[in-house]
Motif scaffolding. Structure first.
Motif, PDB file in Angstrom:
ATOM      1  N   LEU A   5      13.863  65.318  73.633  1.00 18.18           N
ATOM      2  CA  LEU A   5      14.298  66.573  73.022  1.00 18.18           C
ATOM      3  C   LEU A   5      14.456  66.438  71.512  1.00 18.18           C
ATOM      4  CD1 LEU A   5      16.871  67.698  75.737  1.00 18.18           C
ATOM      5  CD2 LEU A   5      14.545  68.557  75.369  1.00 18.18           C
ATOM      6  N   ALA A   6      14.940  65.288  71.052  1.00 15.00           N
ATOM      7  CA  ALA A   6      15.074  65.050  69.610  1.00 15.00           C
ATOM      8  C   ALA A   6      13.701  65.014  68.943  1.00 15.00           C
ATOM      9  CB  ALA A   6      15.831  63.756  69.345  1.00 15.00           C
ATOM     10  N   SER A   7      12.750  64.367  69.578  1.00 15.97           N
ATOM     11  CA  SER A   7      11.388  64.298  69.028  1.00 15.97           C
ATOM     12  C   SER A   7      10.761  65.676  68.964  1.00 15.97           C
ATOM     13  CB  SER A   7      10.516  63.378  69.888  1.00 15.97           C
ATOM     14  OG  SER A   7      11.020  62.074  69.884  1.00 15.97           O
ATOM     15  N   ARG A   8      10.967  66.459  70.005  1.00 19.82           N
ATOM     16  CA  ARG A   8      10.429  67.815  70.028  1.00 19.82           C
ATOM     17  C   ARG A   8      11.057  68.649  68.918  1.00 19.82           C
ATOM     18  NH1 ARG A   8      10.527  71.149  75.452  1.00 19.82           N
ATOM     19  NH2 ARG A   8       8.485  70.220  75.772  1.00 19.82           N
ATOM     20  N   ALA A   9      12.358  68.497  68.692  1.00 24.52           N
ATOM     21  CA  ALA A   9      13.048  69.250  67.641  1.00 24.52           C
ATOM     22  C   ALA A   9      12.471  68.915  66.267  1.00 24.52           C
ATOM     23  CB  ALA A   9      14.543  68.963  67.682  1.00 24.52           C
ATOM     24  N   VAL A  10      12.160  67.654  66.023  1.00 17.52           N
ATOM     25  CA  VAL A  10      11.561  67.261  64.742  1.00 17.52           C
ATOM     26  C   VAL A  10      10.177  67.882  64.601  1.00 17.52           C
ATOM     27  CG1 VAL A  10      10.657  65.314  63.408  1.00 17.52           C
ATOM     28  CG2 VAL A  10      12.890  65.130  64.519  1.00 17.52           C
ATOM     29  N   ALA A  11       9.390  67.852  65.660  1.00 21.64           N
ATOM     30  CA  ALA A  11       8.055  68.463  65.608  1.00 21.64           C
ATOM     31  C   ALA A  11       8.160  69.946  65.285  1.00 21.64           C
ATOM     32  CB  ALA A  11       7.323  68.243  66.926  1.00 21.64           C
ATOM     33  N   HIS A  12       9.089  70.655  65.932  1.00 21.35           N
ATOM     34  CA  HIS A  12       9.260  72.091  65.695  1.00 21.35           C
ATOM     35  C   HIS A  12       9.726  72.358  64.271  1.00 21.35           C
ATOM     36  CE1 HIS A  12       9.839  73.027  70.254  1.00 21.35           C
ATOM     37  NE2 HIS A  12       8.645  72.539  69.987  1.00 21.35           N
ATOM     38  N   PHE A  14       8.930  70.893  61.635  1.00 14.21           N
ATOM     39  CA  PHE A  14       7.811  70.802  60.706  1.00 14.21           C
ATOM     40  C   PHE A  14       6.635  71.684  61.108  1.00 14.21           C
ATOM     41  CE2 PHE A  14      10.259  67.032  59.770  1.00 14.21           C
ATOM     42  CZ  PHE A  14      10.241  67.029  58.386  1.00 14.21           C
ATOM     43  N   GLY A  15       6.898  72.646  61.985  1.00 12.61           N
ATOM     44  CA  GLY A  15       5.870  73.605  62.355  1.00 12.61           C
ATOM     45  C   GLY A  15       4.911  73.126  63.423  1.00 12.61           C
ATOM     46  N   GLY A  16       5.201  72.004  64.037  1.00  8.95           N
ATOM     47  CA  GLY A  16       4.334  71.480  65.086  1.00  8.95           C
ATOM     48  C   GLY A  16       4.946  71.673  66.453  1.00  8.95           C
ATOM     49  N   TRP A  17       4.380  71.012  67.426  1.00  9.13           N
ATOM     50  CA  TRP A  17       4.905  71.071  68.777  1.00  9.13           C
ATOM     51  C   TRP A  17       4.531  69.795  69.503  1.00  9.13           C
ATOM     52  CZ3 TRP A  17       1.252  71.264  72.777  1.00  9.13           C
ATOM     53  CH2 TRP A  17      -0.039  71.569  72.374  1.00  9.13           C
ATOM     54  N   MET A  18       5.189  69.548  70.602  1.00 10.72           N
ATOM     55  CA  MET A  18       4.895  68.378  71.433  1.00 10.72           C
ATOM     56  C   MET A  18       4.672  68.855  72.854  1.00 10.72           C
ATOM     57  SD  MET A  18       7.568  65.486  70.132  1.00 10.72           S
ATOM     58  CE  MET A  18       6.997  64.342  71.360  1.00 10.72           C
ATOM     59  N   LEU A  19       3.623  68.407  73.443  1.00  5.87           N
ATOM     60  CA  LEU A  19       3.325  68.732  74.835  1.00  5.87           C
ATOM     61  C   LEU A  19       3.668  67.531  75.694  1.00  5.87           C
ATOM     62  CD1 LEU A  19       2.066  70.429  77.085  1.00  5.87           C
ATOM     63  CD2 LEU A  19      -0.143  69.479  76.433  1.00  5.87           C
ATOM     64  N   ARG A  20       4.524  67.734  76.665  1.00  7.81           N
ATOM     65  CA  ARG A  20       4.865  66.675  77.603  1.00  7.81           C
ATOM     66  C   ARG A  20       3.866  66.727  78.739  1.00  7.81           C
ATOM     67  NH1 ARG A  20       7.014  67.419  82.182  1.00  7.81           N
ATOM     68  NH2 ARG A  20       8.007  69.363  81.628  1.00  7.81           N
ATOM     69  N   GLU A  21       3.174  65.636  78.966  1.00 15.24           N
ATOM     70  CA  GLU A  21       2.178  65.572  80.033  1.00 15.24           C
ATOM     71  C   GLU A  21       2.794  65.254  81.386  1.00 15.24           C
ATOM     72  OE1 GLU A  21      -1.096  66.222  80.100  1.00 15.24           O
ATOM     73  OE2 GLU A  21      -1.093  66.827  78.017  1.00 15.24           O
ATOM     74  N   ALA A  22       3.834  64.441  81.423  1.00 19.94           N
ATOM     75  CA  ALA A  22       4.458  64.062  82.691  1.00 19.94           C
ATOM     76  C   ALA A  22       5.908  63.692  82.429  1.00 19.94           C
ATOM     77  CB  ALA A  22       3.717  62.889  83.312  1.00 19.94           C
ATOM     78  N   GLY A  23       6.720  63.775  83.465  1.00 20.55           N
ATOM     79  CA  GLY A  23       8.125  63.433  83.339  1.00 20.55           C
ATOM     80  C   GLY A  23       8.868  64.481  82.550  1.00 20.55           C
ATOM     81  N   GLY A  24      10.002  64.132  82.025  1.00 20.77           N
ATOM     82  CA  GLY A  24      10.789  65.054  81.221  1.00 20.77           C
ATOM     83  C   GLY A  24      11.956  65.628  81.979  1.00 20.77           C
ATOM     84  N   ASP A  29       9.417  73.098  80.631  1.00 22.63           N
ATOM     85  CA  ASP A  29       8.058  73.553  80.929  1.00 22.63           C
ATOM     86  C   ASP A  29       6.976  72.687  80.301  1.00 22.63           C
ATOM     87  OD1 ASP A  29       8.008  74.222  78.248  1.00 22.63           O
ATOM     88  OD2 ASP A  29       7.925  76.365  78.569  1.00 22.63           O
ATOM     89  N   GLY A  30       7.358  71.713  79.488  1.00 17.86           N
ATOM     90  CA  GLY A  30       6.367  70.842  78.869  1.00 17.86           C
ATOM     91  C   GLY A  30       5.937  71.293  77.489  1.00 17.86           C
ATOM     92  N   PHE A  31       6.139  72.556  77.168  1.00 16.69           N
ATOM     93  CA  PHE A  31       5.721  73.083  75.879  1.00 16.69           C
ATOM     94  C   PHE A  31       6.879  73.209  74.908  1.00 16.69           C
ATOM     95  CE2 PHE A  31       2.330  74.259  78.655  1.00 16.69           C
ATOM     96  CZ  PHE A  31       1.200  74.106  77.885  1.00 16.69           C
ATOM     97  N   GLY A  32       7.999  73.752  75.361  1.00 17.38           N
ATOM     98  CA  GLY A  32       9.179  73.852  74.521  1.00 17.38           C
ATOM     99  C   GLY A  32       9.261  75.111  73.696  1.00 17.38           C
ATOM    100  N   LEU A  33       8.163  75.599  73.218  1.00 13.13           N
ATOM    101  CA  LEU A  33       8.133  76.851  72.454  1.00 13.13           C
ATOM    102  C   LEU A  33       7.360  77.888  73.256  1.00 13.13           C
ATOM    103  CD1 LEU A  33       7.203  75.657  68.842  1.00 13.13           C
ATOM    104  CD2 LEU A  33       9.407  76.506  69.626  1.00 13.13           C
ATOM    105  N   PRO A  34       7.731  79.136  73.134  1.00 10.14           N
ATOM    106  CA  PRO A  34       6.950  80.159  73.823  1.00 10.14           C
ATOM    107  C   PRO A  34       5.514  80.184  73.289  1.00 10.14           C
ATOM    108  CG  PRO A  34       8.962  81.084  72.877  1.00 10.14           C
ATOM    109  CD  PRO A  34       8.839  79.687  72.377  1.00 10.14           C
ATOM    110  N   VAL A  35       4.592  80.520  74.143  1.00  9.60           N
ATOM    111  CA  VAL A  35       3.208  80.681  73.714  1.00  9.60           C
ATOM    112  C   VAL A  35       3.177  81.833  72.714  1.00  9.60           C
ATOM    113  CG1 VAL A  35       0.876  81.251  74.491  1.00  9.60           C
ATOM    114  CG2 VAL A  35       2.335  79.822  75.899  1.00  9.60           C
ATOM    115  N   THR A  36       2.556  81.608  71.548  1.00  8.33           N
ATOM    116  CA  THR A  36       2.611  82.604  70.482  1.00  8.33           C
ATOM    117  C   THR A  36       1.791  83.856  70.762  1.00  8.33           C
ATOM    118  OG1 THR A  36       0.860  81.456  69.293  1.00  8.33           O
ATOM    119  CG2 THR A  36       3.123  80.921  68.698  1.00  8.33           C
ATOM    120  N   ALA A  37       0.749  83.740  71.532  1.00  8.84           N
ATOM    121  CA  ALA A  37      -0.089  84.896  71.859  1.00  8.84           C
ATOM    122  C   ALA A  37      -0.400  84.876  73.353  1.00  8.84           C
ATOM    123  CB  ALA A  37      -1.361  84.874  71.031  1.00  8.84           C
TER     124      ALA A  37
END
Length: 70
Positions: A5-12, A14-24, A29-37
């Protein structure tokens, strides 16, 4: 989970995102941010996968995809 969650917060931050492929964490949901479109994403998914066989439920657009498909 806290490191993830800390890593995802840093990515967000700076305008990025992190996709979790497994676990968590449960319920993540693996994305963390709503899909923009979501409508555009659903149309693209439906165009390439009209029968919904490829990774069903993978993208957080299920409700929108159902509307687009009908």
């Amino acid at each position: 989970p806290d490191d993830w969650l800390a890593s995802r917060a840093v990515a967000h931050e700076f305008g990025g995102w992190m996709l979790r492929e497994a676990g968590g964490p449960p319920g993540d949901d693996g994305f963390g941010l709503p899909v923009t479109a979501p409508v555009v994403s659903a149309r693209i998914k439906t165009a390439f996968d009209p029968e919904g066989r490829m990774n069903p439920g993978r993208l957080p657009i299920a409700a929108v995809a159902a509307e687009v498909a009908s």
